[in-house]
Design an enzyme around this catalytic site. Structure first.
Site, PDB file in Angstrom:
ATOM      1  N   SER A   1      41.514  48.653-100.368  1.00  0.00           N
ATOM      2  CA  SER A   1      41.541  49.669 -99.314  1.00  0.00           C
ATOM      3  C   SER A   1      40.225  50.421 -99.347  1.00  0.00           C
ATOM      4  O   SER A   1      39.677  50.672-100.430  1.00  0.00           O
ATOM      5  CB  SER A   1      42.697  50.650 -99.562  1.00  0.00           C
ATOM      6  OG  SER A   1      42.502  51.833 -98.809  1.00  0.00           O
ATOM      7  N   SER A   2      39.723  50.801 -98.170  1.00  0.00           N
ATOM      8  CA  SER A   2      38.484  51.581 -98.127  1.00  0.00           C
ATOM      9  C   SER A   2      38.667  52.878 -98.905  1.00  0.00           C
ATOM     10  O   SER A   2      37.712  53.448 -99.419  1.00  0.00           O
ATOM     11  CB  SER A   2      38.121  51.895 -96.673  1.00  0.00           C
ATOM     12  OG  SER A   2      38.027  50.700 -95.936  1.00  0.00           O
TER      13      SER A   2
ATOM     14  N   HIS B   1      39.187  43.052 -95.181  1.00  0.00           N
ATOM     15  CA  HIS B   1      38.654  42.920 -93.815  1.00  0.00           C
ATOM     16  C   HIS B   1      38.028  41.536 -93.621  1.00  0.00           C
ATOM     17  O   HIS B   1      38.176  40.905 -92.578  1.00  0.00           O
ATOM     18  CB  HIS B   1      37.546  43.950 -93.571  1.00  0.00           C
ATOM     19  CG  HIS B   1      37.983  45.378 -93.681  1.00  0.00           C
ATOM     20  ND1 HIS B   1      37.517  46.220 -94.652  1.00  0.00           N
ATOM     21  CD2 HIS B   1      38.829  46.113 -92.927  1.00  0.00           C
ATOM     22  CE1 HIS B   1      38.045  47.422 -94.503  1.00  0.00           C
ATOM     23  NE2 HIS B   1      38.848  47.385 -93.463  1.00  0.00           N
TER      24      HIS B   1
ATOM     25  N   PHE C   1      33.597  50.360 -93.677  1.00  0.00           N
ATOM     26  CA  PHE C   1      33.569  50.409 -95.139  1.00  0.00           C
ATOM     27  C   PHE C   1      34.266  49.139 -95.638  1.00  0.00           C
ATOM     28  O   PHE C   1      35.253  49.163 -96.365  1.00  0.00           O
ATOM     29  CB  PHE C   1      34.225  51.679 -95.694  1.00  0.00           C
ATOM     30  CG  PHE C   1      33.598  52.095 -97.003  1.00  0.00           C
ATOM     31  CD1 PHE C   1      32.302  52.587 -97.035  1.00  0.00           C
ATOM     32  CD2 PHE C   1      34.281  51.965 -98.196  1.00  0.00           C
ATOM     33  CE1 PHE C   1      31.699  52.944 -98.233  1.00  0.00           C
ATOM     34  CE2 PHE C   1      33.686  52.310 -99.402  1.00  0.00           C
ATOM     35  CZ  PHE C   1      32.395  52.802 -99.425  1.00  0.00           C
TER      36      PHE C   1
ATOM     37  N   HIS D   1      35.676  45.614 -96.945  1.00  0.00           N
ATOM     38  CA  HIS D   1      35.977  45.004 -98.248  1.00  0.00           C
ATOM     39  C   HIS D   1      36.550  43.615 -97.986  1.00  0.00           C
ATOM     40  O   HIS D   1      36.687  43.194 -96.823  1.00  0.00           O
ATOM     41  CB  HIS D   1      36.931  45.883 -99.065  1.00  0.00           C
ATOM     42  CG  HIS D   1      38.176  46.276 -98.324  1.00  0.00           C
ATOM     43  ND1 HIS D   1      39.119  45.360 -97.920  1.00  0.00           N
ATOM     44  CD2 HIS D   1      38.626  47.485 -97.898  1.00  0.00           C
ATOM     45  CE1 HIS D   1      40.094  45.983 -97.302  1.00  0.00           C
ATOM     46  NE2 HIS D   1      39.831  47.271 -97.261  1.00  0.00           N
ATOM     47  N   GLU D   2      36.914  42.934 -99.057  1.00  0.00           N
ATOM     48  CA  GLU D   2      37.357  41.546 -98.950  1.00  0.00           C
ATOM     49  C   GLU D   2      38.592  41.390 -98.041  1.00  0.00           C
ATOM     50  O   GLU D   2      38.784  40.351 -97.425  1.00  0.00           O
ATOM     51  CB  GLU D   2      37.619  40.999-100.362  1.00  0.00           C
ATOM     52  CG  GLU D   2      37.722  39.509-100.476  1.00  0.00           C
ATOM     53  CD  GLU D   2      36.592  38.719 -99.796  1.00  0.00           C
ATOM     54  OE1 GLU D   2      35.424  39.136 -99.886  1.00  0.00           O
ATOM     55  OE2 GLU D   2      36.905  37.691 -99.165  1.00  0.00           O
TER      56      GLU D   2
ATOM     57  N   GLY E   1      46.037  43.014 -90.886  1.00  0.00           N
ATOM     58  CA  GLY E   1      46.510  42.820 -92.251  1.00  0.00           C
ATOM     59  C   GLY E   1      47.924  43.341 -92.453  1.00  0.00           C
ATOM     60  O   GLY E   1      48.294  44.402 -91.932  1.00  0.00           O
ATOM     61  N   LEU E   2      48.684  42.608 -93.243  1.00  0.00           N
ATOM     62  CA  LEU E   2      50.060  43.035 -93.549  1.00  0.00           C
ATOM     63  C   LEU E   2      50.093  44.216 -94.515  1.00  0.00           C
ATOM     64  O   LEU E   2      51.136  44.803 -94.749  1.00  0.00           O
ATOM     65  CB  LEU E   2      50.862  41.865 -94.119  1.00  0.00           C
ATOM     66  CG  LEU E   2      51.318  40.875 -93.053  1.00  0.00           C
ATOM     67  CD1 LEU E   2      51.845  39.594 -93.683  1.00  0.00           C
ATOM     68  CD2 LEU E   2      52.362  41.493 -92.128  1.00  0.00           C
TER      69      LEU E   2
HETATM   70  P1  AMP Z   1      41.151  49.559 -91.598  1.00  0.00           P
HETATM   71  O1  AMP Z   1      39.670  49.433 -91.625  1.00  0.00           O
HETATM   72  O2  AMP Z   1      41.722  50.203 -92.808  1.00  0.00           O
HETATM   73  O3  AMP Z   1      41.654  50.157 -90.306  1.00  0.00           O
HETATM   74  O4  AMP Z   1      41.723  48.076 -91.625  1.00  0.00           O
HETATM   75  C1  AMP Z   1      41.335  47.139 -90.657  1.00  0.00           C
HETATM   76  C2  AMP Z   1      42.206  45.922 -90.774  1.00  0.00           C
HETATM   77  O5  AMP Z   1      42.061  45.351 -92.094  1.00  0.00           O
HETATM   78  C3  AMP Z   1      43.698  46.223 -90.609  1.00  0.00           C
HETATM   79  O6  AMP Z   1      44.309  45.179 -89.861  1.00  0.00           O
HETATM   80  C4  AMP Z   1      44.202  46.251 -92.019  1.00  0.00           C
HETATM   81  O7  AMP Z   1      45.571  45.939 -92.147  1.00  0.00           O
HETATM   82  C5  AMP Z   1      43.338  45.171 -92.658  1.00  0.00           C
HETATM   83  N1  AMP Z   1      43.306  45.367 -94.112  1.00  0.00           N
HETATM   84  C6  AMP Z   1      42.977  46.491 -94.785  1.00  0.00           C
HETATM   85  N2  AMP Z   1      43.116  46.294 -96.116  1.00  0.00           N
HETATM   86  C7  AMP Z   1      43.539  45.021 -96.276  1.00  0.00           C
HETATM   87  C8  AMP Z   1      43.869  44.218 -97.406  1.00  0.00           C
HETATM   88  N3  AMP Z   1      43.792  44.692 -98.645  1.00  0.00           N
HETATM   89  N4  AMP Z   1      44.275  42.939 -97.198  1.00  0.00           N
HETATM   90  C9  AMP Z   1      44.368  42.448 -95.926  1.00  0.00           C
HETATM   91  N5  AMP Z   1      44.064  43.153 -94.833  1.00  0.00           N
HETATM   92  C10 AMP Z   1      43.662  44.419 -94.995  1.00  0.00           C
END
Ligand code: AMP
Length: 283
Positions: free
Chosen positions: A185-186, A37, A32, A34-35, A147-148
């Site tokens: 965030s997704s 990722h 899902f 977004h920018e 991502g932080l």
């Molecule tokens: P997820 O799909 O939520 O597991 O996130 C995958 C990766 O994308 C993880 O390393 C997250 O920390 C990073 N990530 C998610 N949201 C953001 C964001 N808004 N800015 C930077 N990195 C992000």
């Protein structure tokens, strides 16, 4: 863009890439896209010959009653976004392929998890560490991009890599935000219209805490109380936690000093949002 759906095929490709000396950057995600990722992908593309992105919603890191079933998914859109971003290989295995054997091991994270999301989501980082251990072994990247926004995840993966001697460099990327400050965030799609309007206040609350620290306040309890008051005034969601800890060790501080994290989690009706800022505090 190549799409790979089984770990056998991914392992074969990874071996080939190593044989030809290609540097490999890896971006693990739950899809899902977004920018946020895509920023991780851009960074990896800049720094490596090949970028592998994985999309896998890992049930092991969701607790009972959490949103595993409801987690947003859109595989077709993800493929388009990843391809347009310049990802070379999209690894999208399914559950039965990744977990194809009865579990005979358990990874238990014993440090950096008794606080923040680790405390309110028991077992979450055990699940994260298990899937990343598997993905690291399947892909064997040179660098992994995280991502932080998920700062505790960064802290845990930092120690996972060092403890298990993965020859992988962890690269962290700043949180990508909407214009109004809301961290991408997704899960943002699950905010109601009203909640979406107030959600940027999470970041404003963090900025308020940061300002107090910059103005010389060094007592974590005072900052936490101030941030809590700010959130209660501006947000209808329920506070899950507000914490100030050292980073990346995630230890409780009597006085604010050095590199610290101010982190919050708020539960809205359908989405639980997290956000944080890292601050360098002088003595
Ligand atoms: P997820 O799909 O939520 O597991 O996130 C995958 C990766 O994308 C993880 O390393 C997250 O920390 C990073 N990530 C998610 N949201 C953001 C964001 N808004 N800015 C930077 N990195 C992000």
């Amino acid at each position: 863009m190549e799409i790979i759906t089984t770990k056998a095929e991914m392992q074969k490709r990874a071996k080939e890439l190593r044989k030809y000396g290609n540097s490999v950057g890896f971006v693990p995600t739950m899809g899902f896209l977004h920018e946020g990722h895509l920023q991780l992908a851009h960074r990896s593309i800049q720094e490596n010959e090949i970028t592998v992105m994985s999309i896998f919603v890992n049930p092991l890191q969701f607790g009972p009653g959490e949103d595993f079933e409801a987690y947003p998914r859109d595989s077709e859109r993800d493929q388009l976004l990843a391809e347009n971003a310049g990802v070379d290989i999209l690894f999208m295995p399914d559950y039965s392929n990744i977990y194809d054997q009865e579990s005979s091991f358990e990874i238990k994270v014993t440090k950096r998890t008794d606080v923040l999301c680790g405390k309110s989501r028991p077992g979450h980082f055990d699940g994260v560490s298990t899937i990343l251990t598997k993905l690291f072994n399947i892909i064997i990247p040179d660098k992994v991009y995280m991502g932080l926004k998920d700062a505790q995840q960064v802290a845990v993966v930092d120690s996972l890599i060092r403890y298990f001697d993965f020859p992988i460099e962890l690269i962290t990327v700043e949180t990508v935000r909407e214009k109004d400050g809301l961290a991408l965030s997704s899960r943002n799609v699950y905010l109601s219209l009203e909640e979406r309007k107030e959600a940027p206040q999470l970041y404003q609350a963090l900025k308020w805490g940061e300002k107090l620290i910059q103005n010389g306040e060094r007592n974590p309890q005072i900052i936490i109380a101030e941030v809590s008051e700010y959130i209660k005034k501006n947000i209808t969601g329920m506070i899950d936690y507000i914490e100030i800890l050292s980073f990346p060790e995630l230890t409780v501080l009597k006085s604010i000093e050095g590199r610290i994290i101010l982190a919050i989690a708020v539960k809205f009706s359908k989405a639980r949002l997290i956000d944080n800022i890292l601050i360098e505090a002088e003595k």
